[in-house]
Design a protein around this motif. Sequence first.
Motif, PDB file in Angstrom:
ATOM      1  N   TYR A  53      -6.482   2.883 -10.691  1.00  0.00           N
ATOM      2  CA  TYR A  53      -6.664   2.870  -9.234  1.00  0.00           C
ATOM      3  C   TYR A  53      -7.089   1.502  -8.714  1.00  0.00           C
ATOM      4  N   SER A  54      -6.844   0.461  -9.482  1.00  0.00           N
ATOM      5  CA  SER A  54      -7.360  -0.865  -9.132  1.00  0.00           C
ATOM      6  C   SER A  54      -6.839  -1.386  -7.806  1.00  0.00           C
ATOM      7  N   GLU A  55      -5.664  -0.950  -7.381  1.00  0.00           N
ATOM      8  CA  GLU A  55      -5.080  -1.491  -6.144  1.00  0.00           C
ATOM      9  C   GLU A  55      -5.286  -0.574  -4.946  1.00  0.00           C
ATOM     10  N   ILE A  56      -5.839   0.619  -5.163  1.00  0.00           N
ATOM     11  CA  ILE A  56      -6.059   1.564  -4.066  1.00  0.00           C
ATOM     12  C   ILE A  56      -7.497   1.394  -3.593  1.00  0.00           C
ATOM     13  N   GLN A 130       8.347  -6.232  -9.177  1.00  0.00           N
ATOM     14  CA  GLN A 130       8.891  -7.412  -8.500  1.00  0.00           C
ATOM     15  C   GLN A 130       8.708  -7.345  -6.990  1.00  0.00           C
ATOM     16  N   SER A 131       8.451  -6.151  -6.467  1.00  0.00           N
ATOM     17  CA  SER A 131       8.219  -5.995  -5.033  1.00  0.00           C
ATOM     18  C   SER A 131       6.785  -6.325  -4.638  1.00  0.00           C
ATOM     19  N   TRP A 132       5.937  -6.527  -5.626  1.00  0.00           N
ATOM     20  CA  TRP A 132       4.513  -6.765  -5.397  1.00  0.00           C
ATOM     21  C   TRP A 132       4.288  -7.962  -4.488  1.00  0.00           C
ATOM     22  N   PRO A 133       3.307  -7.900  -3.545  1.00  0.00           N
ATOM     23  CA  PRO A 133       2.531  -6.722  -3.162  1.00  0.00           C
ATOM     24  C   PRO A 133       2.955  -6.189  -1.789  1.00  0.00           C
ATOM     25  N   GLY A 134       4.246  -6.279  -1.481  1.00  0.00           N
ATOM     26  CA  GLY A 134       4.720  -6.031  -0.129  1.00  0.00           C
ATOM     27  C   GLY A 134       4.313  -4.707   0.482  1.00  0.00           C
ATOM     28  N   HIS A 135       4.297  -3.655  -0.339  1.00  0.00           N
ATOM     29  CA  HIS A 135       4.039  -2.323   0.217  1.00  0.00           C
ATOM     30  C   HIS A 135       2.568  -1.959   0.265  1.00  0.00           C
ATOM     31  N   LEU A 136       1.714  -2.769  -0.380  1.00  0.00           N
ATOM     32  CA  LEU A 136       0.359  -2.316  -0.677  1.00  0.00           C
ATOM     33  C   LEU A 136      -0.510  -2.152   0.564  1.00  0.00           C
ATOM     34  N   SER A 137      -0.431  -3.081   1.508  1.00  0.00           N
ATOM     35  CA  SER A 137      -1.298  -2.978   2.683  1.00  0.00           C
ATOM     36  C   SER A 137      -0.982  -1.726   3.483  1.00  0.00           C
ATOM     37  N   LEU A 139       0.394   1.042   2.272  1.00  0.00           N
ATOM     38  CA  LEU A 139      -0.021   2.187   1.461  1.00  0.00           C
ATOM     39  C   LEU A 139      -1.517   2.440   1.609  1.00  0.00           C
ATOM     40  N   ASN A 140      -2.315   1.384   1.470  1.00  0.00           N
ATOM     41  CA  ASN A 140      -3.758   1.549   1.557  1.00  0.00           C
ATOM     42  C   ASN A 140      -4.211   1.929   2.963  1.00  0.00           C
ATOM     43  N   GLU A 141      -3.503   1.435   3.965  1.00  0.00           N
ATOM     44  CA  GLU A 141      -3.845   1.823   5.330  1.00  0.00           C
ATOM     45  C   GLU A 141      -3.572   3.307   5.553  1.00  0.00           C
ATOM     46  N   THR A 142      -2.513   3.816   4.944  1.00  0.00           N
ATOM     47  CA  THR A 142      -2.213   5.251   5.026  1.00  0.00           C
ATOM     48  C   THR A 142      -3.340   6.068   4.407  1.00  0.00           C
ATOM     49  N   TYR A 143      -3.761   5.674   3.212  1.00  0.00           N
ATOM     50  CA  TYR A 143      -4.846   6.399   2.557  1.00  0.00           C
ATOM     51  C   TYR A 143      -6.161   6.255   3.330  1.00  0.00           C
ATOM     52  N   ARG A 144      -6.397   5.071   3.906  1.00  0.00           N
ATOM     53  CA  ARG A 144      -7.641   4.879   4.663  1.00  0.00           C
ATOM     54  C   ARG A 144      -7.700   5.815   5.865  1.00  0.00           C
ATOM     55  N   ARG A 145      -6.597   5.934   6.603  1.00  0.00           N
ATOM     56  CA  ARG A 145      -6.580   6.831   7.759  1.00  0.00           C
ATOM     57  C   ARG A 145      -6.835   8.275   7.321  1.00  0.00           C
ATOM     58  N   ARG A 146      -6.233   8.679   6.230  1.00  0.00           N
ATOM     59  CA  ARG A 146      -6.447  10.036   5.730  1.00  0.00           C
ATOM     60  C   ARG A 146      -7.892  10.231   5.298  1.00  0.00           C
TER      61      ARG A 146
END
Length: 233
Positions: A53-56, A130-137, A139-146
């Motif tokens: 879970y290091s990136e979440i 290879q897509s790193w880290p384009g989707h991460l912000s 993704l984490n914003e989605t989890y933060r809102r939840r």
Amino acid sequence: LEAIPDQVADRAKLMWINYPNNPTGATADRDFLVKAVDFARRHRLVLCADCAYSEIAFDGYRVQSVLELPGAREVAVEFHSMSKTYNMTGWRSGFAAGRRDVVQALANLKSNLDSGVFQAVQVASVAAMQSWPGHLSELNETYRRRRDLLVRGLSELGFRPPSPKATFYVWMPVPGGDDLAFTVRLLEETGVLVTPGSGFGPSGKGYVRFTLTVSEERIGQTLTRFKEAGIGG
């Protein structure tokens, strides 16, 4: 670490740590990880760090890699999973990094257990990394809102949920301390399934785990059902 008897530590070969933690969402600071590395060196242990879970992580929190610490690469191996960072749950693809001879032993063991991960999953894993880290912000914003929606709603119902700095779990103490009875009540009266802490071992008794892997709409429905059923802290 101080609670582990020397005679136990001296007989052990491996020590596992898991931060950010499943199921609790707990995090470890640098001081703890420095102590864990020193503990492993003193007792000649391999320190295995499950870091799936290091990136979440939220609110500016950055997860510390144990391999960043002085001397850690002599004793530690860190494990990562594609499941969390790249939403590839069930594909069972991941990697390990760290102490060279331990990583080689893992490779030898894996090659004798099976013939490898399905090739399409390997190709997908390469594309994800290879897509790193384009989707991460996003993704984490989605989890933060939840997280914020669930924690706020549970608090308004009288519960005492912590707001985790990392992972997509909320680990909540239950009124009266009977997590199994609480889980059954939620299921029977609201149709909502949570995970009883007892399922993770005796230290989990008295807690339940909520997971932030459903939409905000579903979380809102859950809170509404709790309110209508008179379930509160």
